[in-house]
Design a protein around this motif. Structure first.
Motif, PDB file in Angstrom:
ATOM      1  N   ALA A 137       0.829  -1.209   0.000  1.00 18.38           N
ATOM      2  CA  ALA A 137       0.000   0.000   0.000  1.00 18.38           C
ATOM      3  C   ALA A 137       0.862   1.258   0.000  1.00 18.38           C
ATOM      4  O   ALA A 137       0.528   2.250  -0.651  1.00 18.38           O
ATOM      5  N   VAL A 138       1.978   1.207   0.704  1.00 18.53           N
ATOM      6  CA  VAL A 138       2.853   2.374   0.788  1.00 18.53           C
ATOM      7  C   VAL A 138       3.723   2.508  -0.455  1.00 18.53           C
ATOM      8  O   VAL A 138       3.901   3.607  -0.992  1.00 18.53           O
ATOM      9  N   ARG A 139       4.283   1.410  -0.911  1.00 15.65           N
ATOM     10  CA  ARG A 139       5.170   1.420  -2.088  1.00 15.65           C
ATOM     11  C   ARG A 139       4.725   0.356  -3.091  1.00 15.65           C
ATOM     12  O   ARG A 139       5.309  -0.721  -3.148  1.00 15.65           O
ATOM     13  N   PRO A 140       3.706   0.654  -3.868  1.00 16.35           N
ATOM     14  CA  PRO A 140       3.206  -0.352  -4.820  1.00 16.35           C
ATOM     15  C   PRO A 140       4.176  -0.592  -5.977  1.00 16.35           C
ATOM     16  O   PRO A 140       4.653   0.342  -6.611  1.00 16.35           O
ATOM     17  N   ARG A 141       4.485  -1.844  -6.210  1.00 17.61           N
ATOM     18  CA  ARG A 141       5.286  -2.276  -7.358  1.00 17.61           C
ATOM     19  C   ARG A 141       4.426  -3.282  -8.117  1.00 17.61           C
ATOM     20  O   ARG A 141       3.732  -4.094  -7.496  1.00 17.61           O
ATOM     21  N   PRO A 142       4.452  -3.262  -9.439  1.00 15.11           N
ATOM     22  CA  PRO A 142       3.551  -4.132 -10.223  1.00 15.11           C
ATOM     23  C   PRO A 142       3.563  -5.603  -9.792  1.00 15.11           C
ATOM     24  O   PRO A 142       2.515  -6.211  -9.621  1.00 15.11           O
ATOM     25  N   ARG A 143       4.725  -6.163  -9.591  1.00 15.91           N
ATOM     26  CA  ARG A 143       4.811  -7.580  -9.221  1.00 15.91           C
ATOM     27  C   ARG A 143       4.181  -7.821  -7.846  1.00 15.91           C
ATOM     28  O   ARG A 143       3.453  -8.794  -7.638  1.00 15.91           O
ATOM     29  N   PHE A 144       4.471  -6.926  -6.907  1.00 13.99           N
ATOM     30  CA  PHE A 144       3.950  -7.097  -5.557  1.00 13.99           C
ATOM     31  C   PHE A 144       2.447  -6.832  -5.483  1.00 13.99           C
ATOM     32  O   PHE A 144       1.750  -7.429  -4.658  1.00 13.99           O
ATOM     33  N   VAL A 145       1.961  -5.959  -6.343  1.00 17.12           N
ATOM     34  CA  VAL A 145       0.512  -5.710  -6.386  1.00 17.12           C
ATOM     35  C   VAL A 145      -0.204  -6.975  -6.850  1.00 17.12           C
ATOM     36  O   VAL A 145      -1.234  -7.359  -6.294  1.00 17.12           O
TER      37      VAL A 145
END
Length: 133
Positions: free
Chosen positions: A48-56
């Motif tokens: 939620a704080v640092r969205p990265r495509p893979r982690f999303v």
């Protein structure tokens, strides 16, 4: 004037004691998974704080599994035993899991909306409270 021998408590499907006991039994049944849930919650907080495509994508996939787990183990396995209407919630849980799965496997990675610092602060606060509180 209308008079009745019924009290509002007569219309409850179960007592407060039964409800508390259901949660107690459920929590003891899934006991080691509390730590896994906290770790997933922390991961979701980071996303939620640092969205990265893979982690999303991973976050949506995890939420899909969790949503189905809650539907099967809690709603169907526990809550349906004391509330006849709980069984009708299952299609809604499955539909929500399908939406989460769609967002997890969609070719275009969903962008998490961050309109303002206040919205992010509220989202992080609610998620952090659910993890710690």
């Amino acid at each position: 004037m209308f008079r009745s021998n019924y009290a509002i408590g007569d219309f409850l499907l179960f007592s407060e004691r039964v409800y508390d006991r259901m949660f107690e039994l459920h929590n003891s049944y899934v006991w080691p998974l509390h730590f896994v849930a906290m770790a997933i919650g922390l991961f979701l907080l980071v996303v939620a704080v640092r969205p990265r495509p893979r982690f999303v994508r991973i976050a949506f996939a995890l939420l899909t599994v969790i949503w189905l787990f809650v539907a099967a183990v809690f709603v169907y396995g526990r809550y349906a035993a004391i509330n006849w209407a709980a069984i009708y919630l299952l299609p809604l849980f499955v539909a929500m899991a399908a939406v989460l799965l769609f967002w997890a496997v969609r070719s275009k990675v969903p962008e998490l909306v961050q309109n303002s610092g206040l919205a992010l602060l509220i989202a992080v606060g609610v998620l952090a409270f659910s993890i710690v509180g």
